[in-house]
Design a protein around this motif. Structure first.
Motif, PDB file in Angstrom:
ATOM      1  N   GLU A   9       0.818  -1.216   0.000  1.00  0.00           N
ATOM      2  CA  GLU A   9       0.000   0.000   0.000  1.00  0.00           C
ATOM      3  C   GLU A   9       0.853   1.269   0.000  1.00  0.00           C
ATOM      4  N   THR A  10       1.934   1.253   0.764  1.00  0.00           N
ATOM      5  CA  THR A  10       2.845   2.405   0.786  1.00  0.00           C
ATOM      6  C   THR A  10       3.524   2.560  -0.566  1.00  0.00           C
ATOM      7  N   CYS A  11       3.947   1.451  -1.142  1.00  0.00           N
ATOM      8  CA  CYS A  11       4.596   1.476  -2.454  1.00  0.00           C
ATOM      9  C   CYS A  11       3.641   2.000  -3.524  1.00  0.00           C
ATOM     10  N   VAL A  12       2.412   1.544  -3.498  1.00  0.00           N
ATOM     11  CA  VAL A  12       1.419   1.989  -4.476  1.00  0.00           C
ATOM     12  C   VAL A  12       1.196   3.493  -4.349  1.00  0.00           C
ATOM     13  N   ALA A  13       0.958   3.963  -3.144  1.00  0.00           N
ATOM     14  CA  ALA A  13       0.688   5.389  -2.938  1.00  0.00           C
ATOM     15  C   ALA A  13       1.858   6.251  -3.399  1.00  0.00           C
ATOM     16  N   GLU A  14       3.070   5.860  -3.053  1.00  0.00           N
ATOM     17  CA  GLU A  14       4.243   6.653  -3.433  1.00  0.00           C
ATOM     18  C   GLU A  14       4.518   6.574  -4.927  1.00  0.00           C
ATOM     19  N   THR A  15       4.345   5.412  -5.514  1.00  0.00           N
ATOM     20  CA  THR A  15       4.549   5.271  -6.962  1.00  0.00           C
ATOM     21  C   THR A  15       3.554   6.134  -7.721  1.00  0.00           C
ATOM     22  N   VAL A  16       2.308   6.109  -7.318  1.00  0.00           N
ATOM     23  CA  VAL A  16       1.291   6.930  -7.971  1.00  0.00           C
ATOM     24  C   VAL A  16       1.640   8.408  -7.804  1.00  0.00           C
ATOM     25  N   GLU A  65      -1.887   3.251 -10.507  1.00  0.00           N
ATOM     26  CA  GLU A  65      -2.142   2.347  -9.383  1.00  0.00           C
ATOM     27  C   GLU A  65      -2.305   0.913  -9.864  1.00  0.00           C
ATOM     28  N   ALA A  66      -3.052   0.737 -10.934  1.00  0.00           N
ATOM     29  CA  ALA A  66      -3.260  -0.615 -11.476  1.00  0.00           C
ATOM     30  C   ALA A  66      -1.941  -1.234 -11.920  1.00  0.00           C
ATOM     31  N   VAL A  67      -1.092  -0.439 -12.547  1.00  0.00           N
ATOM     32  CA  VAL A  67       0.193  -0.952 -13.047  1.00  0.00           C
ATOM     33  C   VAL A  67       1.073  -1.427 -11.895  1.00  0.00           C
ATOM     34  N   ILE A  68       1.250  -0.622 -10.861  1.00  0.00           N
ATOM     35  CA  ILE A  68       2.133  -1.039  -9.768  1.00  0.00           C
ATOM     36  C   ILE A  68       1.521  -2.207  -8.990  1.00  0.00           C
ATOM     37  N   ARG A  69       0.223  -2.226  -8.819  1.00  0.00           N
ATOM     38  CA  ARG A  69      -0.400  -3.367  -8.133  1.00  0.00           C
ATOM     39  C   ARG A  69      -0.187  -4.660  -8.937  1.00  0.00           C
ATOM     40  N   GLU A  70      -0.295  -4.549 -10.240  1.00  0.00           N
ATOM     41  CA  GLU A  70      -0.117  -5.716 -11.112  1.00  0.00           C
ATOM     42  C   GLU A  70       1.328  -6.219 -11.091  1.00  0.00           C
ATOM     43  N   ARG A  71       2.275  -5.320 -10.995  1.00  0.00           N
ATOM     44  CA  ARG A  71       3.696  -5.673 -11.132  1.00  0.00           C
ATOM     45  C   ARG A  71       4.443  -5.892  -9.815  1.00  0.00           C
ATOM     46  N   PHE A  72       3.911  -5.429  -8.709  1.00  0.00           N
ATOM     47  CA  PHE A  72       4.630  -5.421  -7.429  1.00  0.00           C
ATOM     48  C   PHE A  72       5.216  -6.784  -7.061  1.00  0.00           C
ATOM     49  N   ALA A  73       4.418  -7.815  -7.034  1.00  0.00           N
ATOM     50  CA  ALA A  73       4.902  -9.148  -6.651  1.00  0.00           C
ATOM     51  C   ALA A  73       5.936  -9.664  -7.646  1.00  0.00           C
ATOM     52  N   TYR A  74       5.723  -9.397  -8.917  1.00  0.00           N
ATOM     53  CA  TYR A  74       6.690  -9.831  -9.932  1.00  0.00           C
ATOM     54  C   TYR A  74       8.033  -9.156  -9.710  1.00  0.00           C
ATOM     55  N   TYR A  75       8.031  -7.859  -9.496  1.00  0.00           N
ATOM     56  CA  TYR A  75       9.285  -7.146  -9.257  1.00  0.00           C
ATOM     57  C   TYR A  75      10.023  -7.737  -8.058  1.00  0.00           C
ATOM     58  N   GLN A  76       9.297  -7.980  -6.990  1.00  0.00           N
ATOM     59  CA  GLN A  76       9.936  -8.532  -5.796  1.00  0.00           C
ATOM     60  C   GLN A  76      10.481  -9.940  -6.028  1.00  0.00           C
TER      61      GLN A  76
END
Length: 135
Positions: free
Chosen positions: A48-55, A73-84
């Motif tokens: 949630e912190t990552c999404v808010a700051e990325t947006v 928001e949709a892009v970072i939510r979709e990619r977050f787990a993959y990036y990690q």
């Protein structure tokens, strides 16, 4: 392949490019993901912190073709787990730049060697913050 030390800064989207973009894109993505010196920069490890700051960051940029906050928001939510999943070597960026640089050096310094000539024999050392101008 070169053995020279290099820094390559990539858009996070590069790691998601499809095969048809270039004949070697999968090979390059694999090499990047498996490199011991690859560092993933994320605002936070908390979704949630990552999404808010990325947006916040993305919508503040002056892009030729801007995306809406909803799309960002949709892009970072979709990619977050993959990036990690790409690497265990992560540096969070919602901290002072000096701290980001130190964290980066700590992660990369575990495997990076700077070669120096000492009595004609190369030796290695872990880079310090002074190597990149961080005090």
């Amino acid at each position: 392949r070169s053995e020279a030390a290099v820094v390559v800064a990539l858009s996070s989207g590069f790691m998601l490019y499809p095969d048809h973009v270039h004949s070697r894109v999968r090979e390059l993505q694999h090499d990047i993901a498996t490199s011991p010196t690859t560092v993933l920069l994320l605002p936070s490890l908390d979704l949630e912190t990552c999404v808010a700051e990325t947006v916040r960051r993305q919508t503040a940029r002056n892009l030729a073709i801007p995306r809406s906050a909803v799309r960002e928001e949709a892009v970072i939510r979709e990619r977050f787990a993959y990036y990690q999943s790409l690497t265990d070597c992560v540096v969070t960026t919602m901290q002072p730049p000096e701290r980001v640089a130190r964290d980066f050096l700590d992660r990369v310094g575990r495997v990076y060697h700077v070669w120096e000539a000492t009595a004609g024999t190369p030796r290695s050392r872990t880079p310090s913050s002074t190597d990149v101008g961080v005090s």
